[in-house]
Design a protein around this motif. Structure first.
Motif, PDB file in Angstrom:
ATOM      1  N   SER A 119       0.827  -1.211   0.000  1.00  0.00           N
ATOM      2  CA  SER A 119       0.000   0.000   0.000  1.00  0.00           C
ATOM      3  C   SER A 119       0.861   1.260   0.000  1.00  0.00           C
ATOM      4  O   SER A 119       1.573   1.497  -0.962  1.00  0.00           O
ATOM      5  CB  SER A 119      -1.003  -0.054   1.141  1.00  0.00           C
ATOM      6  OG  SER A 119      -1.939  -1.092   0.861  1.00  0.00           O
ATOM      7  N   GLY A 120       0.851   2.083   1.075  1.00  0.00           N
ATOM      8  CA  GLY A 120       1.653   3.299   1.074  1.00  0.00           C
ATOM      9  C   GLY A 120       3.130   3.040   0.860  1.00  0.00           C
ATOM     10  O   GLY A 120       3.836   3.859   0.264  1.00  0.00           O
ATOM     11  N   VAL A 139       8.039  -8.639  -1.209  1.00  0.00           N
ATOM     12  CA  VAL A 139       6.606  -8.919  -1.368  1.00  0.00           C
ATOM     13  C   VAL A 139       5.893  -7.586  -1.566  1.00  0.00           C
ATOM     14  O   VAL A 139       6.158  -6.621  -0.840  1.00  0.00           O
ATOM     15  CB  VAL A 139       6.031  -9.628  -0.120  1.00  0.00           C
ATOM     16  CG1 VAL A 139       4.524  -9.810  -0.253  1.00  0.00           C
ATOM     17  CG2 VAL A 139       6.717 -10.974   0.092  1.00  0.00           C
ATOM     18  N   PHE A 140       4.983  -7.548  -2.531  1.00  0.00           N
ATOM     19  CA  PHE A 140       4.303  -6.315  -2.896  1.00  0.00           C
ATOM     20  C   PHE A 140       2.792  -6.492  -2.795  1.00  0.00           C
ATOM     21  O   PHE A 140       2.264  -7.559  -3.096  1.00  0.00           O
ATOM     22  CB  PHE A 140       4.638  -5.931  -4.346  1.00  0.00           C
ATOM     23  CG  PHE A 140       6.110  -5.720  -4.591  1.00  0.00           C
ATOM     24  CD1 PHE A 140       6.643  -4.444  -4.620  1.00  0.00           C
ATOM     25  CD2 PHE A 140       6.958  -6.803  -4.784  1.00  0.00           C
ATOM     26  CE1 PHE A 140       7.993  -4.244  -4.829  1.00  0.00           C
ATOM     27  CE2 PHE A 140       8.318  -6.615  -4.993  1.00  0.00           C
ATOM     28  CZ  PHE A 140       8.835  -5.329  -5.023  1.00  0.00           C
ATOM     29  N   ALA A 141       2.084  -5.427  -2.399  1.00  0.00           N
ATOM     30  CA  ALA A 141       0.619  -5.490  -2.357  1.00  0.00           C
ATOM     31  C   ALA A 141       0.032  -4.090  -2.300  1.00  0.00           C
ATOM     32  O   ALA A 141       0.671  -3.143  -1.809  1.00  0.00           O
ATOM     33  CB  ALA A 141       0.132  -6.298  -1.153  1.00  0.00           C
ATOM     34  N   GLN A 142      -1.180  -3.976  -2.818  1.00  0.00           N
ATOM     35  CA  GLN A 142      -2.051  -2.808  -2.615  1.00  0.00           C
ATOM     36  C   GLN A 142      -3.355  -3.375  -2.069  1.00  0.00           C
ATOM     37  O   GLN A 142      -4.167  -3.895  -2.815  1.00  0.00           O
ATOM     38  CB  GLN A 142      -2.290  -2.054  -3.918  1.00  0.00           C
ATOM     39  CG  GLN A 142      -1.078  -1.400  -4.523  1.00  0.00           C
ATOM     40  CD  GLN A 142      -0.583  -0.164  -3.789  1.00  0.00           C
ATOM     41  OE1 GLN A 142       0.564   0.248  -3.943  1.00  0.00           O
ATOM     42  NE2 GLN A 142      -1.443   0.435  -2.971  1.00  0.00           N
ATOM     43  N   PHE A 143      -3.550  -3.255  -0.751  1.00  0.00           N
ATOM     44  CA  PHE A 143      -4.661  -3.960  -0.112  1.00  0.00           C
ATOM     45  C   PHE A 143      -5.872  -3.073   0.181  1.00  0.00           C
ATOM     46  O   PHE A 143      -6.810  -3.496   0.844  1.00  0.00           O
ATOM     47  CB  PHE A 143      -4.191  -4.652   1.171  1.00  0.00           C
ATOM     48  CG  PHE A 143      -3.620  -3.752   2.229  1.00  0.00           C
ATOM     49  CD1 PHE A 143      -4.431  -2.876   2.949  1.00  0.00           C
ATOM     50  CD2 PHE A 143      -2.267  -3.795   2.536  1.00  0.00           C
ATOM     51  CE1 PHE A 143      -3.909  -2.058   3.938  1.00  0.00           C
ATOM     52  CE2 PHE A 143      -1.736  -2.980   3.530  1.00  0.00           C
ATOM     53  CZ  PHE A 143      -2.566  -2.110   4.232  1.00  0.00           C
ATOM     54  N   SER A 145      -8.508  -2.085  -1.369  1.00  0.00           N
ATOM     55  CA  SER A 145      -9.862  -2.488  -1.781  1.00  0.00           C
ATOM     56  C   SER A 145     -10.528  -3.374  -0.727  1.00  0.00           C
ATOM     57  O   SER A 145     -11.757  -3.361  -0.591  1.00  0.00           O
ATOM     58  CB  SER A 145      -9.818  -3.218  -3.126  1.00  0.00           C
ATOM     59  OG  SER A 145      -9.063  -4.412  -3.041  1.00  0.00           O
ATOM     60  N   ALA A 146      -9.735  -4.121   0.043  1.00  0.00           N
ATOM     61  CA  ALA A 146     -10.301  -4.975   1.088  1.00  0.00           C
ATOM     62  C   ALA A 146     -10.942  -4.159   2.210  1.00  0.00           C
ATOM     63  O   ALA A 146     -11.752  -4.680   2.974  1.00  0.00           O
ATOM     64  CB  ALA A 146      -9.221  -5.892   1.664  1.00  0.00           C
ATOM     65  N   PHE A 147     -10.590  -2.886   2.287  1.00  0.00           N
ATOM     66  CA  PHE A 147     -11.158  -1.998   3.301  1.00  0.00           C
ATOM     67  C   PHE A 147     -12.178  -1.025   2.712  1.00  0.00           C
ATOM     68  O   PHE A 147     -12.660  -0.136   3.410  1.00  0.00           O
ATOM     69  CB  PHE A 147     -10.035  -1.226   3.989  1.00  0.00           C
ATOM     70  CG  PHE A 147      -9.105  -2.096   4.778  1.00  0.00           C
ATOM     71  CD1 PHE A 147      -9.341  -2.360   6.119  1.00  0.00           C
ATOM     72  CD2 PHE A 147      -8.005  -2.691   4.174  1.00  0.00           C
ATOM     73  CE1 PHE A 147      -8.488  -3.190   6.844  1.00  0.00           C
ATOM     74  CE2 PHE A 147      -7.153  -3.522   4.888  1.00  0.00           C
ATOM     75  CZ  PHE A 147      -7.403  -3.775   6.229  1.00  0.00           C
ATOM     76  N   GLY A 148     -12.477  -1.186   1.418  1.00  0.00           N
ATOM     77  CA  GLY A 148     -13.439  -0.307   0.772  1.00  0.00           C
ATOM     78  C   GLY A 148     -12.873   1.045   0.393  1.00  0.00           C
ATOM     79  O   GLY A 148     -13.595   2.034   0.326  1.00  0.00           O
ATOM     80  N   GLN A 149     -11.564   1.073   0.085  1.00  0.00           N
ATOM     81  CA  GLN A 149     -10.892   2.337  -0.187  1.00  0.00           C
ATOM     82  C   GLN A 149     -10.164   2.322  -1.527  1.00  0.00           C
ATOM     83  O   GLN A 149      -9.847   1.262  -2.077  1.00  0.00           O
ATOM     84  CB  GLN A 149      -9.857   2.630   0.893  1.00  0.00           C
ATOM     85  CG  GLN A 149     -10.413   2.944   2.254  1.00  0.00           C
ATOM     86  CD  GLN A 149      -9.288   3.254   3.209  1.00  0.00           C
ATOM     87  OE1 GLN A 149      -8.717   2.350   3.816  1.00  0.00           O
ATOM     88  NE2 GLN A 149      -8.945   4.529   3.332  1.00  0.00           N
ATOM     89  N   ILE A 150      -9.850   3.517  -2.000  1.00  0.00           N
ATOM     90  CA  ILE A 150      -8.923   3.700  -3.104  1.00  0.00           C
ATOM     91  C   ILE A 150      -7.536   3.949  -2.500  1.00  0.00           C
ATOM     92  O   ILE A 150      -7.432   4.538  -1.419  1.00  0.00           O
ATOM     93  CB  ILE A 150      -9.350   4.905  -3.981  1.00  0.00           C
ATOM     94  CG1 ILE A 150      -8.465   5.033  -5.229  1.00  0.00           C
ATOM     95  CG2 ILE A 150      -9.345   6.212  -3.182  1.00  0.00           C
ATOM     96  CD1 ILE A 150      -8.944   6.099  -6.200  1.00  0.00           C
ATOM     97  N   PRO A 151      -6.462   3.514  -3.130  1.00  0.00           N
ATOM     98  CA  PRO A 151      -5.134   3.893  -2.640  1.00  0.00           C
ATOM     99  C   PRO A 151      -5.001   5.413  -2.632  1.00  0.00           C
ATOM    100  O   PRO A 151      -5.409   6.091  -3.582  1.00  0.00           O
ATOM    101  CB  PRO A 151      -4.184   3.260  -3.658  1.00  0.00           C
ATOM    102  CG  PRO A 151      -4.954   2.125  -4.244  1.00  0.00           C
ATOM    103  CD  PRO A 151      -6.380   2.596  -4.278  1.00  0.00           C
ATOM    104  N   GLY A 152      -4.421   5.940  -1.553  1.00  0.00           N
ATOM    105  CA  GLY A 152      -4.347   7.386  -1.407  1.00  0.00           C
ATOM    106  C   GLY A 152      -3.027   8.009  -1.778  1.00  0.00           C
ATOM    107  O   GLY A 152      -2.883   9.227  -1.732  1.00  0.00           O
ATOM    108  N   GLY A 153      -2.028   7.186  -2.151  1.00  0.00           N
ATOM    109  CA  GLY A 153      -0.698   7.716  -2.410  1.00  0.00           C
ATOM    110  C   GLY A 153      -0.256   7.680  -3.855  1.00  0.00           C
ATOM    111  O   GLY A 153       0.927   7.865  -4.141  1.00  0.00           O
ATOM    112  N   GLY A 154      -1.199   7.427  -4.772  1.00  0.00           N
ATOM    113  CA  GLY A 154      -0.853   7.488  -6.188  1.00  0.00           C
ATOM    114  C   GLY A 154      -0.736   6.159  -6.906  1.00  0.00           C
ATOM    115  O   GLY A 154      -0.361   6.117  -8.085  1.00  0.00           O
ATOM    116  N   ALA A 155      -1.075   5.040  -6.239  1.00  0.00           N
ATOM    117  CA  ALA A 155      -0.904   3.727  -6.878  1.00  0.00           C
ATOM    118  C   ALA A 155      -1.703   3.597  -8.168  1.00  0.00           C
ATOM    119  O   ALA A 155      -1.231   3.001  -9.138  1.00  0.00           O
ATOM    120  CB  ALA A 155      -1.298   2.615  -5.909  1.00  0.00           C
ATOM    121  N   THR A 156      -2.926   4.139  -8.192  1.00  0.00           N
ATOM    122  CA  THR A 156      -3.720   4.020  -9.422  1.00  0.00           C
ATOM    123  C   THR A 156      -3.018   4.717 -10.575  1.00  0.00           C
ATOM    124  O   THR A 156      -3.053   4.225 -11.713  1.00  0.00           O
ATOM    125  CB  THR A 156      -5.124   4.621  -9.230  1.00  0.00           C
ATOM    126  OG1 THR A 156      -5.014   6.000  -8.890  1.00  0.00           O
ATOM    127  CG2 THR A 156      -5.894   3.896  -8.145  1.00  0.00           C
TER     128      THR A 156
END
Length: 281
Positions: A119-120, A139-143, A145-156
Motif C-alpha cells: 500500500s503506502g 513482497v508487494f501489495a495494494q490492499f 480495496s479490502a477496506f473499501g478504499q482507493i489507494p491514497g498515495g498514487g498507486a492508481t
C-alpha cells in the motif's frame, strides 16, 4: 529530527544516510515494522529537502534496515499526523503529492527492496525512478480495496501506466501479495535479483548514473515524466478520496476488525492474507 555531524553521514530519527560522493544511500529503520507514520514522513521530507539543496547530490538509493519490511504501509492510526508532515514539503496534507514531488525531483531515486512493501510503502517505491527487489524476500501489495478504499498515495496513477489497465485492476482489486518474480513480470519493478547480488547491482547503477553530466540526466527525466507522470490534480483527487473513504463507517469497521486480527503487528503481517481473510468473517 537529529542530525549527525559525521563526515559522509546524515542521521535522522528513522533514516540513516551514508554519502559516497554524489550518491546517497538512505537506510530506513522505523521500529517495530517500518510503518509510514509521521516520524518517517518527517524524515523523508527533511532528507529530500537537504539532498535537493546540495547540488553535489545526484542519486539517492533507498533501502531498509529491517530484513522483513521495506516500508510496510501507512500507519492507519495516525493518518492526520503523517499527512501534516507531508504538507511541510508540498503545502498540502497529502502523501500522494509528496510522492509525486519525489518523482518530479531533479534527484534520481532508486529503491532497493528487501522484505514487504504494501500500500503506502508500495506507493513510495513507485514514486522512485527505479525499483530493484530481492527475489527471495520482496513482497508487494495494494490492499486498500479490502477496506473499501482507493489507494491514497498514487498507486492508481503509477500502476495503470506501468502495467496497463487489466493488470493494474488485478493488483488493486485482488488485495493480494505479489512475489518479486511476478512483480517484475507485471512491470511493478525493474528487475528481481538474488539477494546476494542486489546491493552490488544497485550501487554500480547508482554510481554509473551519478558520473554522467547532470543536465542530460535531468533533461531525460523531465521528458520521461512529461509522458508518464500523471498531473498533480490526479494525485490530489486520489488523496482526497482516500481521506473521505477512510472516515466512512464500513471502512472503519473493517480497519478495526483487521486490527483485531493483527494489522500493524509485525508477526501477523508476515502472513497478510490471514488478516484479509479474517475480514470475511
Amino acid at each position: 529530527m537529529s542530525s549527525s555531524t559525521t563526515p559522509g553521514a546524515w542521521t535522522f530519527d528513522t533514516i540513516t544516510v551514508q554519502r559516497d560522493g554524489p550518491v546517497l544511500f538512505a537506510e530506513i529503520l522505523a521500529p517495530p515494522m517500518n510503518l509510514l507514520g509521521p516520524e518517517l514522513v518527517r524524515d523523508l521530507v527533511s532528507l529530500i529537502q537537504r539532498a535537493e539543496a546540495d547540488t553535489a547530490c545526484r542519486v539517492v538509493v533507498f533501502k531498509s534496515g529491517d530484513p522483513d519490511y521495506f516500508i510496510s504501509h501507512v500507519d492507519l492510526t495516525r493518518i492526520p499526523e503523517y499527512r501534516q508532515e507531508a504538507a511541510k514539503l508540498t503545502g498540502v496534507p497529502s502523501i500522494a503529492l509528496l510522492f509525486r514531488y519525489l518523482s518530479a525531483s531533479r534527484l534520481v531515486t532508486i529503491a532497493q527492496i528487501e522484505g514487504r512493501v504494501r500500500s503506502g510503502g508500495s506507493e513510495f517505491v513507485l514514486a522512485c525512478d527505479m525499483r530493484f527487489a530481492a527475489l527471495e524476500s520482496a513482497v508487494f501489495a495494494q490492499f486498500e480495496s479490502a477496506f473499501g478504499q482507493i489507494p491514497g498515495g498514487g498507486a492508481t496513477q503509477y500502476l495503470a501506466r506501468l502495467m496497463g489497465r487489466a493488470r493494474a485492476l488485478e493488483v488493486l482489486l485482488s488485495a493480494e501479495d505479489y512475489s518479486a518474480d511476478l512483480a517484475e513480470r507485471y512491470g511493478w519493478i525493474n528487475r528481481a535479483l538474488p539477494a546476494n547480488a542486489l546491493g552490488a547491482f544497485v550501487r554500480a547503477l547508482a554510481e554509473r548514473i551519478a558520473q554522467f553530466p547532470p543536465a542530460g540526466v535531468l533533461a531525460i527525466k523531465d521528458r520521461i515524466n512529461a509522458i508518464t507522470l500523471a498531473p498533480t490534480d490526479d494525485f490530489r483527487r486520489d488523496s482526497d478520496l482516500f481521506g473521505e473513504e477512510v472516515r466512512n463507517a464500513e471502512t472503519q469497521h473493517r480497519i478495526n476488525a483487521a486490527m483485531h486480527h493483527g494489522l500493524q503487528t509485525r508477526h501477523a503481517e508476515m502472513e497478510f492474507a490471514n488478516i484479509i481473510d479474517g475480514l470475511a468473517t
